[in-house]
Design an enzyme around this catalytic site. Structure first.
Site, PDB file in Angstrom:
ATOM      1  N   PRO A  29      43.765 -77.509  51.956  1.00  0.00           N
ATOM      2  CA  PRO A  29      42.896 -76.945  50.845  1.00  0.00           C
ATOM      3  C   PRO A  29      43.504 -75.571  50.339  1.00  0.00           C
ATOM      4  CG  PRO A  29      41.956 -76.364  53.153  1.00  0.00           C
ATOM      5  CD  PRO A  29      43.165 -77.537  53.356  1.00  0.00           C
ATOM      6  N   CYS A  62      44.016 -68.529  56.926  1.00  0.00           N
ATOM      7  CA  CYS A  62      43.982 -67.919  55.624  1.00  0.00           C
ATOM      8  C   CYS A  62      44.568 -66.435  56.027  1.00  0.00           C
ATOM      9  CB  CYS A  62      42.647 -67.983  54.822  1.00  0.00           C
ATOM     10  SG  CYS A  62      42.940 -66.955  53.134  1.00  0.00           S
ATOM     11  N   LYS A  70      41.978 -75.463  61.554  1.00  0.00           N
ATOM     12  CA  LYS A  70      43.401 -75.101  61.085  1.00  0.00           C
ATOM     13  C   LYS A  70      43.586 -73.604  61.499  1.00  0.00           C
ATOM     14  CE  LYS A  70      46.691 -75.388  57.415  1.00  0.00           C
ATOM     15  NZ  LYS A  70      46.748 -75.018  55.784  1.00  0.00           N
TER      16      LYS A  70
END
Length: 364
Positions: free
Chosen positions: A11, A96, A136
């Site tokens: 993503p 992130c 992730k």
């Protein structure tokens, strides 16, 4: 891993919307994940977020990545996805590195808090029903605060179906070189579940080399496919043992650019906005091709589909695929310091939810 080839489109905010996913999926199989969705925005039914979790009819399996810091909110979001059939797979974002995420204790900052990580994973898996839940993550905050092995063991204990590791720290951001040896160490630490490797896959041969060197079960591809949906055809061929690689002419690239922009117009229902959104893709698609600066600028500043098509028609359509394009794409560079909540590093076992942690804005 359950999909073949064992390839995942990572993503990417503002990139992996439905039009781009469809173009990539046409090239080869795998798992194609939508932009990051915040759990708070989803459970509050934010209109923008609900638009972002729409999938094209051709998309199967449908994959959503969630970002959340509060276990209760994460659990509610996953239950909503399961009960309302919004997707077939849920991935949780603990990778992130952007400051607006890490300074709230989210993304790649969160696995440092082992108990909080466990609470979030348990809430997700408990509420997912039959949907697989994956995660992730990165190696850690920096080289002095590595978390990936602890996080991997916690994930395996809590019933997570697979783990993807971007083999960089949050401090590295997208700079330096990915440490593939960390992927191998994670695979050794949690042999009972699939481990996917991410970082510095710029061509299909990189993916094969990563699997060979680390023993990972599959790969996650992010920046390598920017302006290059064909990479997924290469990956499918590579994992099937074929040496064939896609080498589109500039004319074929131009046709793909037009389809991409047209898909964005259909997705956003506003041509001017969609064409403006497409501008960031122009340089990636044209990477390595001989295109004059003036024409590049025209394409990157088009305000309508007709303007874009006029520029694309003026490209040299017979120009062959340029050599030496299997090189980094997209943003890179390290961060001087990772932004964290005050006192975040004081106690790695603190399970409390940080104040103002939940964002109501999806997309990263």
């Amino acid at each position: 891993m359950g999909v073949w080839p064992p390839v995942v489109l990572a993503p990417m905010a503002g990139i992996t919307n439905a039009p781009f996913r469809v173009l990539c999926r046409e090239q080869g199989g795998g798992l194609f994940v939508c932009e990051m969705i915040t759990t708070r925005a989803l459970v509050e039914r934010n209109p923008k977020t609900l638009r972002m979790v729409r999938f094209a009819e051709s998309e199967s399996p449908r994959s959503i990545q969630l970002y959340g810091v509060d276990p209760d909110t994460v659990g509610r979001a996953v239950r909503m996805i399961a009960e309302e059939d919004l997707a077939d797979h849920v991935d949780l974002n603990f990778g992130c590195p952007v400051p607006k995420v890490t300074r709230r204790g989210g993304g790649s900052a969160l696995p440092y808090k082992r108990h909080l990580l466990r609470r979030i994973l348990r809430a997700a898996v408990t509420n997912a029903g039959s949907l697989p839940v994956t995660m992730k993550m990165r190696k850690g905050i920096d080289d002095d605060h590595l978390t990936y092995l602890d996080a991997g063991r916690i994930a395996a204990e809590e019933g997570v179906a697979a783990i993807a590791l971007h083999a960089r720290t949050a401090k590295q951001h997208y700079g330096g070189v990915a440490d593939w040896s960390a992927i191998a160490r994670l695979k050794e630490a949690v042999p009972e579940i699939p481990v996917l490797g991410n970082g510095d896959i710029w061509c299909a041969d990189d993916a094969l080399r990563m699997v060979a060197e680390t023993g990972c079960d599959g790969v996650v591809v992010g920046r390598g496919c920017l302006g290059r949906p064909w990479l997924f055809r290469d990956l499918a061929n590579a994992f099937d043992g074929s040496a064939e690689r896609a080498r589109p002419t500039l004319g074929e690239v131009a046709a793909m650019m037009a389809r991409h922009a047209e898909g964005l117009v259909e997705c956003f229902d506003l041509e001017r906005y969609a064409v403006a959104d497409f501008r960031k893709h122009v340089g990636w698609y044209l990477k390595g091709f001989a295109v004059g600066g003036e024409l590049r600028r025209e394409l990157a500043s088009a305000e309508s589909l007709d303007q874009l098509r006029e520029g694309l028609a003026r490209l040299d359509h017979d120009q062959p695929w340029p050599p030496n394009t299997d090189t980094p794409r997209g943003k890179s560079g390290e961060r001087g310091k990772v932004q964290l909540p005050d006192g975040w590093l004081d106690d790695p076992w603190d399970g409390a939810v940080p104040a103002d942690a939940e964002s109501d804005t999806s997309g990263g």
